[in-house]
Design a protein around this motif. Sequence first.
Motif, PDB file in Angstrom:
ATOM      1  N   UNK A  49       0.818  -1.203   0.000  1.00 59.73           N
ATOM      2  CA  UNK A  49       0.000   0.000   0.000  1.00 59.73           C
ATOM      3  C   UNK A  49       0.858   1.261   0.000  1.00 59.73           C
ATOM      4  N   UNK A  50       1.922   1.261   0.796  1.00 64.11           N
ATOM      5  CA  UNK A  50       2.802   2.427   0.833  1.00 64.11           C
ATOM      6  C   UNK A  50       3.473   2.631  -0.524  1.00 64.11           C
ATOM      7  N   UNK A  51       3.917   1.538  -1.139  1.00 64.67           N
ATOM      8  CA  UNK A  51       4.566   1.646  -2.456  1.00 64.67           C
ATOM      9  C   UNK A  51       3.604   2.211  -3.495  1.00 64.67           C
ATOM     10  N   UNK A  52       2.342   1.803  -3.407  1.00 69.16           N
ATOM     11  CA  UNK A  52       1.344   2.330  -4.344  1.00 69.16           C
ATOM     12  C   UNK A  52       1.202   3.840  -4.179  1.00 69.16           C
ATOM     13  N   UNK A  53       1.132   4.321  -2.936  1.00 64.44           N
ATOM     14  CA  UNK A  53       0.966   5.756  -2.727  1.00 64.44           C
ATOM     15  C   UNK A  53       2.232   6.533  -3.049  1.00 64.44           C
ATOM     16  N   UNK A  54       3.382   5.893  -2.945  1.00 64.28           N
ATOM     17  CA  UNK A  54       4.601   6.562  -3.381  1.00 64.28           C
ATOM     18  C   UNK A  54       4.557   6.806  -4.882  1.00 64.28           C
ATOM     19  N   UNK A  55       4.045   5.823  -5.640  1.00 63.93           N
ATOM     20  CA  UNK A  55       3.872   6.026  -7.085  1.00 63.93           C
ATOM     21  C   UNK A  55       2.772   7.056  -7.349  1.00 63.93           C
ATOM     22  N   UNK A  56       1.672   6.943  -6.613  1.00 65.46           N
ATOM     23  CA  UNK A  56       0.533   7.835  -6.839  1.00 65.46           C
ATOM     24  C   UNK A  56       0.879   9.281  -6.518  1.00 65.46           C
ATOM     25  N   UNK A  57       1.837   9.503  -5.624  1.00 64.07           N
ATOM     26  CA  UNK A  57       2.203  10.873  -5.254  1.00 64.07           C
ATOM     27  C   UNK A  57       2.782  11.642  -6.436  1.00 64.07           C
ATOM     28  N   UNK A  58       3.171  10.933  -7.483  1.00 66.82           N
ATOM     29  CA  UNK A  58       3.694  11.573  -8.689  1.00 66.82           C
ATOM     30  C   UNK A  58       2.578  12.044  -9.615  1.00 66.82           C
ATOM     31  N   UNK A  59       1.343  11.621  -9.335  1.00 68.39           N
ATOM     32  CA  UNK A  59       0.189  11.945 -10.178  1.00 68.39           C
ATOM     33  C   UNK A  59      -0.498  13.188  -9.601  1.00 68.39           C
ATOM     34  N   UNK A  60      -0.687  14.189 -10.424  1.00 74.72           N
ATOM     35  CA  UNK A  60      -1.263  15.452  -9.962  1.00 74.72           C
ATOM     36  C   UNK A  60      -2.791  15.379  -9.999  1.00 74.72           C
TER      37      UNK A  60
END
Length: 364
Positions: free
Chosen positions: A60-71
């Motif tokens: 879950x944390x890895x997913x949000x680390x990727x998602x944090x790049x999406x504006x």
Amino acid sequence: MDQQNHSLVGAEQVKQRQDLIRRALDLESNNPVPFLVAEYDMWFATQDKLEDAELDLGMQVAKYERQSLVDDYTVPHLKPGTGLGTIPAAFGCEWGLNMEADPWIKPLITGGNARDVYRLEMPDPRTSGKNGLFFDRVAYFQSRSALPLGACNIPAPLTAASMIWDYSSFLVALLDNPREVHHLLELVTEYTIAFLKQQIADIQRLWSLTHMNWYIPLEYGLRVSDDVLAVISPRQYEEFGVPYNSRLSREFGGIVVHSCGSITHNLPAILKTDGLRGITLTLPHNDILKVAELAAGKTALMLRYWNMDWENETPPNDLLGYTQQVLDKLGTRGILLEMQVPSATTEEAIALAQHIQSQAWRSS
């Protein structure tokens, strides 16, 4: 393990996103149209995750680390849920893990033993069924991450009852055994309130009363999955759905109602729910013009078009163009958009979010 302080999105940006989502739920004008753009995946309470909390947290944390790049308007949080069947399991339904989806649930009641509903007892909100597993997961996540936590999966009372009572015979029972159905719905509603209050007490950084992706302010109530409403008549939904959702809404300050499937026939009935904050529906399953006629501008509409929602159809290649067509038909007031890019790449989600931001869609 030391607590991980994952500042995936800055505190000021999180507050800004929360405020704009709140304004959309309030149907305010001149507000940016909030949207979520995700890579192609969906979180389920599968066996591998429920048997390994460290694995679940890491994914879950890895997913949000990727998602944090999406504006987009994502508000990062963790999902400690144990599946939509958690409430039925608390009433004694057998459950089992699998690698494909949430734990399966075996119903307790059938048309042949309808009066067994009177033998059901109020479960313990902390220990019954899968609840021990859920609260253990809450404690584990809280001790290892600073991210806020969502609630356990919340079925509407009608949906929870349809899992406790064999689904097909439950639908027949709406006609043949309404007294027993109402008794079960009363029990489930009161237990749902108790279970949620236990979560509110235990979760130190409670994100929202939902297990899904849209942030809903705590003072705006809860989100429920109410998929049965897609297959019953408006008269039945007004009798067996609306009163119990209204009870939850009055208890928690509002409600957002979700259903997969075609629900346009029940939109007028849903609008009769006390304190309704919004309706979340799967756009590919519904007639957009009917949605526009019956609900647009009357309550917030959270429009979902994930890859899986297209079922046997191919998702549009041009999601930006498709979204513009949707807004042309529905308008922008109270609209929130949730989509997945066709591929599993974060890069595609980043690019689509940039294109959407450039449109500067605002509510009118």
